[in-house]
Design an enzyme around this catalytic site. Structure first.
Site, short mmCIF file in Angstrom:
data_model
loop_
_atom_site.label_atom_id
_atom_site.label_comp_id
_atom_site.label_asym_id
_atom_site.label_seq_id
_atom_site.Cartn_x
_atom_site.Cartn_y
_atom_site.Cartn_z
N HIS A 119 0.83 -1.21 0.00
CA HIS A 119 0.00 0.00 0.00
C HIS A 119 0.86 1.26 0.00
O HIS A 119 2.03 1.25 0.40
CB HIS A 119 -0.93 0.01 1.22
CG HIS A 119 -0.19 0.05 2.53
ND1 HIS A 119 0.40 1.18 3.03
CD2 HIS A 119 0.07 -0.93 3.43
CE1 HIS A 119 0.98 0.93 4.18
NE2 HIS A 119 0.81 -0.36 4.45
N GLU A 163 -2.02 -7.10 7.94
CA GLU A 163 -0.74 -6.96 8.61
C GLU A 163 -0.75 -7.79 9.89
O GLU A 163 -1.79 -8.33 10.28
CB GLU A 163 -0.50 -5.47 8.89
CG GLU A 163 0.87 -5.11 9.45
CD GLU A 163 2.02 -5.55 8.56
OE1 GLU A 163 2.27 -6.77 8.53
OE2 GLU A 163 2.66 -4.69 7.93
#
Length: 288
Positions: free
Chosen positions: A85, A181
């Protein structure tokens, strides 16, 4: 659950083979994604296709992957376009205070009174990084994408939306929890509700079993690196068992990408925010 496959990242196809294992290095998007200019073994290339000299480098590579997948029923090859990202609000705060202070205190709170980084959004720079990915879309295997998978965290959803807009003819992205994550403690890694995601990203599909609230994140325990690697192996099981085709975009996080590297035996290569990193993975069935 023990995986029924062994996953191995393949060497000899991209210039990223030479990337150093160093936290002073960050892998960035390379021209043509770093695909090497080479020929492929004729005993693997399907005989019914054009001669390699008449094809572009990406067409040769596609042809070779088709040949590999036709050779051995126990082995499958899939090309993963790993996207980290763009820069998030939490990344800026971590740079400001330093990694040690971030881990000690700031990562555990939702913001500093001026900026909120719980389920962190992209910065303006992060949005520009995501838009830059759209400019190299044609480098994604000569334009071939069979599926787009995204972490449910806001910074990944926004990166996917800007980098691979649906109106440009891309597949509908699918949101998968296993792409998150490392879980726990850090508020930037606690996801928003399913209702919020559905309202703000209606062009995304959400995998079955996705709960309304985040039941995976806890404030007092951080997922270990080993546990994260197991989760990434389970993700690969989903990908290789699912109907996603052979050219799959995966929008995730620095730690999630590092975990996928560990699950496939690749080097520990830090990837820059907003970068695209290609990885050819072989999934070989383990004999019972």
């Amino acid at each position: 659950m023990i995986s029924q496959r062994k996953y191995t990242a393949q060497h000899g196809f991209f210039s990223h083979d030479d990337d150093p294992e160093s936290w002073d290095f960050r892998a960035t998007t390379r021209f043509d994604l770093g695909l090497l200019d080479r020929q492929y073994p004729l005993n693997v290339v399907p005989e019914t296709t054009q001669p390699q000299d008449d094809l572009t480098q990406w067409q040769r590579f596609h042809q070779y992957i088709r040949g590999l997948n036709a050779q051995d029923a126990n082995k499958q090859y899939k090309l993963l376009y790993l996207i980290r990202h763009g820069e998030g609000l939490h990344n800026v705060k971590e740079k400001e205070v330093g990694r040690a202070e971030w881990d000690r205190y700031w990562a555990k709170v939702p913001g500093d009174g001026n900026v909120t980084w719980a389920d962190a959004e992209l910065t303006a720079n992060g949005e520009q990084q995501a838009r830059s990915i759209a400019k190299v879309r044609s480098h994604f295997g000569g334009g071939t994408i069979t599926a787009i998978l995204s972490s449910p965290l806001r910074r990944c959803l926004r990166t996917t939306q800007l980098a691979l807009p649906l109106e440009a003819g891309n597949p509908r992205p699918l949101i998968k929890e296993k792409l998150r994550e490392r879980l726990g403690v850090h508020t930037c890694d606690q996801r928003s509700s399913k209702s919020w995601i559905s309202e703000h990203y209606p062009s995304f599909d959400i995998e079955s079993g996705f709960t309304e609230e985040d039941v995976l994140w806890t404030p007092d325990r951080r997922e270990t690196i080993e546990e994260h690697t197991v989760r990434s192996t389970e993700l690969l099981d989903d990908i290789f068992d699912g109907d996603y085709g052979d050219y799959i975009v995966v929008t995730a996080h620095s730690g999630a990408i590092m975990s996928l590297f560990a699950a496939t035996g690749w080097k520990k290569i830090p990837v820059a925010a907003g970068a695209v990193y290609p990885l050819l993975v072989c999934g070989e069935k383990i004999p019972e």
